[in-house]
Design an enzyme around this catalytic site. Sequence first.
Site, PDB file in Angstrom:
ATOM      1  CG  ASP A  47      -1.887  -1.524   1.415  1.00 22.33           C
ATOM      2  OD1 ASP A  47      -1.915  -2.035   0.981  1.00 22.33           O
ATOM      3  OD2 ASP A  47      -2.042  -1.938   2.827  1.00 22.33           O
ATOM      4  CD  GLU A 215      -9.724  -4.197  -1.501  1.00 27.12           C
ATOM      5  OE1 GLU A 215      -9.828  -3.858   0.020  1.00 27.12           O
ATOM      6  OE2 GLU A 215      -8.660  -4.711  -1.326  1.00 27.12           O
TER       7      GLU A 215
END
Length: 326
Positions: A47, A215
């Site tokens: 991420d 997402e």
Amino acid sequence: MRSLRKTVLAGVTALVAVAAGVYGITSADAATYPNPGVVTGSIGAHDPTLVKRPTGGYLLATTGAGITLKTSADRTAFADAGKAFPSGTSWATPYTNGSADLWAPDISYHGGKYLMYYAASSFGSSKSAIFLAGSTTGAAGTWSNYGKIIESTTSSGWNAIDPNLTVTPSGEWWLTFGSFWSGIKMVKLDPSSGKRADSAMYNIAERFVNSKSVEAPFVYYHGGYYYLFMSFDFCCQGASSTYRTMVARSKTITGPYADRAGVATTAGGGTEILAAHDSIHGPGHPAVITDGSQDVLVYHYYTNTGAPQLGINLLGWDSSAWPYVY
């Protein structure tokens, strides 16, 4: 040779993208995706988010205990730079099921300081919260907690993780976030505090297949459009991960967003621009920055051994103003 190769590849990719639009070929059928650009040093990342420092060089943050920080002088060689919160984050532990890990930081630079939105949660849970922190230097241990921005519960029907701040050309601040459940959400922020401006929440994208797996949103303004980058399918399974990077766009930041075929993101729409190929598995959790004349895509992927690594490529724009990766 490297610049020539990129130029040739960009042209080929653009032609492929145009052909896909004209002949109805899906991007999965038409595209041959590039490998990540060369990065060296400390390149383990999950991420990732990247910001260009006003004094030169780059600051990278990733998911990790206390938020993992890395620095680079040239966007190629990265070095460990400690943790944003080396002494822990007691305010986040009610959401992390006891873990020290904080998720999906989003770093930007505004008003003479670095701002970082980040999430606290546990895998598979919607008991989650997004927090804000700031630092004048971005260095490890200098980050101050500014408090909670938004939270979700096990009965909310949405999930407060994967935050992304977008500042519009007119100066409005918006926070996009979300994962699974009822998809991607957006709220308006007060620029003076970085916290919510009102109680309104906008529904930006939702899927109805693969466990509603959408997402990691990132909204990027380019050429009169807001582009919603996002991840479809499943992260966090090493080399078995099926994450892929999708995009849609809108003339207004709150939508409606639609993909290249005109399918609304609230109806599951999204155009694929990067997916698994060769030894690159599950490329996703996209972030985009402007770096001089270049638009840069930052993401993570998994190697054959299942290790998460930093991916960096450039974005080009075809004749219909849709992005492609090269």
